[in-house]
Motif scaffolding. Structure first.
Motif, PDB file in Angstrom:
ATOM      1  N   THR A  51       5.196 -51.885   3.176  1.00 39.39           N
ATOM      2  CA  THR A  51       3.452 -51.313   2.728  1.00 39.39           C
ATOM      3  C   THR A  51       4.325 -49.896   2.199  1.00 39.39           C
ATOM      4  O   THR A  51       3.404 -49.929   0.518  1.00 39.39           O
ATOM      5  N   LYS A  52       4.800 -48.737   1.949  1.00 42.00           N
ATOM      6  CA  LYS A  52       4.916 -47.498   1.592  1.00 42.00           C
ATOM      7  C   LYS A  52       5.584 -47.894   0.096  1.00 42.00           C
ATOM      8  O   LYS A  52       6.187 -46.503  -0.336  1.00 42.00           O
ATOM      9  N   VAL A 105       1.671 -63.254  -3.858  1.00 40.38           N
ATOM     10  CA  VAL A 105      -0.239 -62.910  -2.735  1.00 40.38           C
ATOM     11  C   VAL A 105      -1.354 -64.364  -3.783  1.00 40.38           C
ATOM     12  O   VAL A 105      -1.155 -64.633  -2.546  1.00 40.38           O
ATOM     13  N   GLY A 126      -1.380 -47.868  -4.586  1.00 47.42           N
ATOM     14  CA  GLY A 126      -1.973 -49.234  -4.408  1.00 47.42           C
ATOM     15  C   GLY A 126      -0.746 -50.529  -4.602  1.00 47.42           C
ATOM     16  O   GLY A 126       0.953 -49.719  -4.134  1.00 47.42           O
ATOM     17  N   ALA A 127      -0.401 -51.924  -4.363  1.00 45.11           N
ATOM     18  CA  ALA A 127       0.504 -52.847  -4.698  1.00 45.11           C
ATOM     19  C   ALA A 127       0.876 -52.669  -6.161  1.00 45.11           C
ATOM     20  O   ALA A 127       0.498 -52.743  -6.937  1.00 45.11           O
ATOM     21  N   GLY A 185       4.938 -50.359  -2.091  1.00 41.94           N
ATOM     22  CA  GLY A 185       4.255 -50.804  -3.150  1.00 41.94           C
ATOM     23  C   GLY A 185       3.806 -52.437  -2.466  1.00 41.94           C
ATOM     24  O   GLY A 185       3.161 -52.691  -2.953  1.00 41.94           O
ATOM     25  N   GLY A 186       3.961 -52.101  -1.325  1.00 41.01           N
ATOM     26  CA  GLY A 186       3.608 -53.472  -0.549  1.00 41.01           C
ATOM     27  C   GLY A 186       1.776 -53.611  -0.852  1.00 41.01           C
ATOM     28  O   GLY A 186       0.948 -52.044  -0.863  1.00 41.01           O
ATOM     29  N   LEU A 187       1.070 -54.751  -0.026  1.00 38.04           N
ATOM     30  CA  LEU A 187      -0.173 -54.850  -0.249  1.00 38.04           C
ATOM     31  C   LEU A 187      -0.525 -54.270   1.483  1.00 38.04           C
ATOM     32  O   LEU A 187      -1.462 -53.466   1.636  1.00 38.04           O
ATOM     33  N   MET A 242       1.208 -58.394  -6.413  1.00 36.89           N
ATOM     34  CA  MET A 242      -0.218 -58.845  -6.177  1.00 36.89           C
ATOM     35  C   MET A 242      -0.001 -60.015  -6.543  1.00 36.89           C
ATOM     36  O   MET A 242      -0.548 -61.604  -6.178  1.00 36.89           O
TER      37      MET A 242
END
Lengths: 351, 351, 351, 351
Positions: C212-213, C32, C23-24, C215-217, C29
């Motif tokens: 993304t890989k 965001v 996940g993120a 720890g990004g959402l 989070m």
């Protein structure tokens, strides 16, 4: 599996279906025979040298280009030369590239912006409208070129004044002008202009130069007429569009013979005169309404029973309806259209 | 703007540069002259009827296809016919479609999977390897076809056994086989097979049939040999690939004349025999190492000084290096290669 | 119609299948959530202003770019930015763009030239070979770019010296260098370099920057690092590649949070350390051969019975075979890999 | 290099520029937080299972589809799913895919046939016209699909009767119907229909389902509603169009939350009611002519001085001119449009 996969139009005599059904002119055949030699491949031959010299002479100093196999090839190569991956090309909704090249444009990445035509023609205000809505708009394709057909698909011929106005409108907006000249020869002959006068002098930037429909065996060319067309991309485009002939000499020989002599003009004049005679004859038949042809295309509206009678004998394309609702038939004359051919057709309708 | 935009290879005599520099055979020219008539456009003519009948007769009941302008066109049309938007085509890393069609494949949406060649050939295990890694893998392109060249780009000729094994490997995995037969005639003649025996009988599904390099004026064809090729897509593909000729009759006449008579075999046999003589002569020159040609291509390794001397007179392509580091020169013979031509070339090197 | 159309890998615990299953990170989070405001669309927002400033600060003065949705988007946009319609891109035959983007490259007109890899890496001589055969050859696609993956698909990390040599080889031949940095963070952390030092300073011209890989959402970016990339084409490419988000602010907020703080480095360091521990543990199991991981990817060869046991519990990709013929399993650690996760996996194999 | 490369619209308050400038609804944010877990990548997760079940429940048994990142992605994927390499898609000349997806359609091989709109709508006779001229014509692209936007780009809403007539006309000619439902929620709410009733029940075959503009963080979907869409091509198309998210769960969670609860309807009703209030207020201002909004879009013609005053404060798109020559401004309301927002805007104009 059957043989039904081939293209086949209805009718028996194909003569008036289009100017591409006529054979090659004897001078073209002679030129092809003369070119039947060992020569370097891919355009490194003397016949292609002569072709390049012909372009320079006939279209203005600095004109350059390359032979291709057919009109679709000339159009698709030309439009790619003035496009990029996020660009669009403005045309009429009757233009051959929009209606009759199947999905060749989209497969080549050419995004067309069709505008309602007026007698087959585009107008400067059509260009202005697309430019106003799209240029600089990140949501829109970016117009980079305009294409016009000369002769148009409705048989009309742009006047020099009309073309100059379109070219100016395009250039003022930073766009290049392509001319689909599959029938440039009949148009130039009708206007009383030489090749330079009918193209370069009016502001055309890149040209599909047609020989096939004017007595060629099978050869057209892409011709660059100004520096609005990026250099160094034309030859790669020809290769990847599958239009590079190893035996280019046979194409070049046809094009040089056609356009460095009076042949283009003689053939076009013959075709135009035949269209005039055919239109006059059709106009004398009760119920037929015919426009005065501007080049070698005749559009004639006639009742259904005459259409039926005509198509029992001739391959003839329907071309919409006139304002009274009558079907319009398109008949095209060529360098090979004789008086006898015309008389025969008129007899069928007058019977 | 200059004339430097044309393609031009170094050297003076182009004869041995490739089999596409030779002119058309007199029987081909005669056929083109005979086809010079009013005919329906786009393949609705009698000459194209004869072409269809020739395919059925020479390649097996049910074979069908269409003439195209050139080998690039034949390959690009064929590979599209056995591809879809998420598919790939397995080939060797020496295959013409990978090395020599420029970006024509990618522009047509054809995704190539080049495999290391062995003497210019693909092997069944190459197919197995790609299938194992890619088929059903949602991250990978999905293999749908294999393409082999016969004669190969390294001058070798697949044996019937080799081709059968490749076709079986492809078919077992659900893939179609395309043959790039730009030089099918010399290969079939070398193998002592007829056209059906060299293609359909071995399992080939779709064929680029070359006439241009075997004495044509300029004509090749796409030929479908099995029902592994989807029906009804071939004619649209030809149109949108810009390979539909309005005057198809001239192409059909060449192809029918070439392949319904012994002409293909006579021309190929002449070319193959010339290659054998050329190779024998080269082998007698000190410092030259030459492979026994399997068809009409001669690959000869020679010291740099001989290469230099050769290229002062002849257009000749370099084709890599041998294991000893010597440059390899490729020389190709054609239907028009005479003993005198060969003697002249040998004299240059032996001088 | 069934639900079988979704993608589904075998196994139960997906944790080690890839670093994209985590996940993120909480800081992402939170970012965001903070960005959840009325903002101008398409990147005209303050969060995207901050993103642009972050690029300038972290990658060097003048670096610019744009957020995209995913790694495929970043790669396909980047490679189009350094391609044109007749160009090719040199890569390894293990590169993600060649093996794992399905037909996205070919559909975008990107022509790949895969070269045999060495430990997942490309070498300067691979570039030289393609350039020698293709550049200026009208039959060949014209190389315009090279792409390298850092971390490579084989889990290795290019040294700065290796990358500099590749960049020099590319630049000397007039080519641009793209880096697929889906895993740039673990690579830079492993090398002890900052973002500028791992990219711009080595000569990279355009970067797929992956969040993304790490720890990004769900956010990656295309970053231009030099003037070898044509200006003014990036934003149109993003739009027509379907990678323009109306709500760009959510992407920008993730990227700025990841790369303007130490978050990228903390997450990568966690992942790399976990990979080291996992490899040590695997190495202690009889029959398992494991390479020392260079970043967050572990490749371990093991007997079939261990593979079977592992896959009863874990989603794990097979990654070829070692020289002894044993299957190699790829396991990837992420910012979220805990010691407990590693212990659990080792227990399964040691059981 | 400068930061001018980002997209930036004029004006300060972006609120009424479009419904995509509003943030995500709190229920959507909560759903994304809940989905923040280790999950299988590429849609193999439980949240995507729930998404599939939602489609089946809300759109009718057998409906299936996949989440994508944005509306461009949904449209380009959908139209590819109902196209092939020689097909065309009929649309209006105001349709978003023709005017506002830049060259994404042409780059994906989608050939559009734009027809003059009537209040933003397509009519059955438009379909009939293209079918009559193109279907079976080897020179023309072959129509395979029709696309309609609901809400239209002119703010109108197709009635169920209008859509049924269009779907019937399309199906009778063998074409599939795509609906660009970026604003399906406001349209369905305005019509008093549920999701099935607004799509499947009317004959729609494939749908771009929009959540982003109705309070999503960023998620749309492609939904297949009938067997007129070829099976098994959707997932490859999503991958090669760069629209496959590794972390699909975050997209699925948004879509399920939006469409399996009343959220879609509540948000759309809020937006529609706001548009009604805004239009009423605008109608009370001297010189402003406003159409009664049919959903959440307000089109208001006003004198230039009012446009200028408006744009000093608000980002607002111009949308052509009315018959009296006054510029038309487009204002869009969203789930987040408050009474205070409307009052503020009206004050600016009434000042």
């Amino acid at each position: 599996m059957q043989h039904s996969r081939r293209f086949r139009l209805p009718g028996t005599d194909p003569h008036f279906a289009s100017d591409n059904i006529s054979g090659a002119h004897p001078e073209i055949m002679a030129a092809v025979m003369e070119a039947n030699l060992d020569t370097p491949a891919y355009g490194g031959d003397q016949f292609t040298d002569d072709f390049h010299e012909m372009l320079d002479t006939q279209f203005g100093t600095g004109a350059y280009g390359f032979p291709v196999f057919n009109g679709t090839g000339a159009n698709i190569v030309s439009l790619q030369a003035v496009s990029h991956p996020y660009s669009s090309v403005i045309c009429t909704d009757t233009s051959h590239v929009y209606t009759s090249e199947a999905s060749a444009p989209v497969r080549a990445g050419i995004s067309l912006k069709p505008q309602p035509h007026l007698d087959g023609k585009l107008r400067p205000e059509d260009i202005a409208k697309v430019v106003a809505s799209d240029l600089g708009n990140p949501q829109a394709t970016q117009p980079t070129a305009v294409t016009v057909s000369q002769v148009t698909e409705m048989g009309t011929v742009y006047t020099p004044e009309e073309l100059t106005a379109i070219c100016n409108a395009a250039h003022d907006a930073g766009l290049a002008i392509h001319m689909d000249g599959a029938r440039l020869a009949p148009a130039a002959a009708a206007l009383g202009l030489d090749l330079h006068g009918a193209t370069t002098a009016l502001g055309v930037d890149i040209l599909s130069l047609g020989a096939t429909k004017n007595g060629g065996l099978g050869a057209d060319a892409v011709v660059v007429l100004s520096n609005r067309v990026p250099e160094d991309t034309l030859t790669p485009i020809i290769k990847y569009t599958t239009q590079l002939s190893s035996k280019t000499s046979y194409l070049s020989a046809q094009l040089t013979t056609m356009f460095s002599t009076s042949l283009w003009h003689r053939n076009a004049t013959t075709a135009n005169a035949a269209a005039t005679r055919l239109a006059q004859g059709l106009g004398d038949i009760a119920g037929v309404e015919v426009q005065t042809p501007q080049a070698n295309t005749v559009l004639a509206a006639m009742p259904d029973n005459l259409v039926t009678r005509l198509r029992e004998h001739y391959v003839a394309h329907l071309w919409g309806h006139n304002t009274a609702g009558l079907p319009i038939v398109r008949l095209v004359c060529s360098w090979a259209t004789t008086d006898a051919k015309i008389t025969d057709l008129l007899k069928v309708l007058a019977a």
